[in-house]
Design an enzyme around this catalytic site. Sequence first.
Site, mmCIF file in Angstrom:
data_model
loop_
_atom_site.group_PDB
_atom_site.id
_atom_site.type_symbol
_atom_site.label_atom_id
_atom_site.label_comp_id
_atom_site.label_asym_id
_atom_site.label_seq_id
_atom_site.Cartn_x
_atom_site.Cartn_y
_atom_site.Cartn_z
ATOM 1 C CE LYS A 45 58.816 52.004 42.634
ATOM 2 N NZ LYS A 45 58.822 51.209 41.427
ATOM 3 N N GLY A 46 55.401 51.159 48.318
ATOM 4 C CA GLY A 46 54.273 50.403 48.869
ATOM 5 C C GLY A 46 53.323 51.184 49.746
ATOM 6 C CD GLU A 101 57.068 49.620 54.768
ATOM 7 O OE1 GLU A 101 56.501 50.183 53.811
ATOM 8 O OE2 GLU A 101 58.247 49.219 54.710
ATOM 9 C CG ASP A 102 54.028 48.094 51.928
ATOM 10 O OD1 ASP A 102 54.948 48.049 52.769
ATOM 11 O OD2 ASP A 102 54.173 47.689 50.761
ATOM 12 C CG ASP A 105 57.672 39.351 55.703
ATOM 13 O OD1 ASP A 105 57.356 38.578 56.621
ATOM 14 O OD2 ASP A 105 58.066 38.939 54.594
ATOM 15 C CE LYS A 134 53.159 38.340 54.737
ATOM 16 N NZ LYS A 134 53.948 38.075 53.505
ATOM 17 C CG PHE A 155 53.502 37.617 48.010
ATOM 18 C CD1 PHE A 155 54.691 37.946 48.652
ATOM 19 C CD2 PHE A 155 53.066 38.421 46.961
ATOM 20 C CE1 PHE A 155 55.432 39.054 48.259
ATOM 21 C CE2 PHE A 155 53.803 39.528 46.565
ATOM 22 C CZ PHE A 155 54.987 39.839 47.207
ATOM 23 N NE ARG A 168 54.262 49.552 43.506
ATOM 24 C CZ ARG A 168 55.069 49.072 44.438
ATOM 25 N NH1 ARG A 168 54.627 48.903 45.661
ATOM 26 N NH2 ARG A 168 56.321 48.745 44.155
#
Length: 182
Positions: A45-46, A101-102, A105, A134, A155, A168
């Site tokens: 959902k990001g 994509e959000d 990582d 990241k 984070f 969110r």
Amino acid sequence: MSEMNKDIEKILFTAEEIEEAIEKVGKIITEDYRDKNLVVIGILKGSVVFFADAIRKIDLPCECDFMSVSSYGNAAVSSGRVLINKDITTVVEGKDVLILEDIVDTGKTLAYLRDHVFLSRGAKSFEICSLLDKPSGRVAPVDVKYKCFEAPNEFLVGYGLDYAEKYRNLPYIGVLKREVYM
Ligand code: IMP
Ligand code: MG
């Protein structure tokens, strides 16, 4: 003042900075994908907040679809497990896939989707556009061709990014206070 602000250590990127960065990336993508067969895929959902803004800055005909995967669960540390909860219905064979994509990582999620989903289904090309990258967390070989910002090793929440499904809806990207998740 939002009640959520008390859990935020600091704001990294404001709504205005995000808007500006998305506009820039959208222009580059628009140039790069002229005369291609673009399919934009958002990872739920990001990516939803970023997706809604980014596709309106890509000035080209394109198909849109969504995929839902889980790798993090409710923990702030990657488990490395990739589970497809909802697949796309679009046929990607012979098409140019762009993932929205959000944040990338470890890269495990997208390395898995690239190799086991999109390339194995015959996508002509595969690229990633991420709101945040990241690189300090990278484990799997994943190249983020289009990014809005580089993220520190902290984070982050907001603008689609969650902690335990919350935050969110913050309009900015912030660092979550450690005491909230530790
Ligand atoms: P990875 O690249 O496979 O490790 O997974 C990336 C996914 O982990 C992202 O799509 C997010 O859902 C989640 N994630 C990674 N870093 C963060 C963060 O700082 N805040 C919130 N979610 C994160
Ligand atoms: Mg995600």
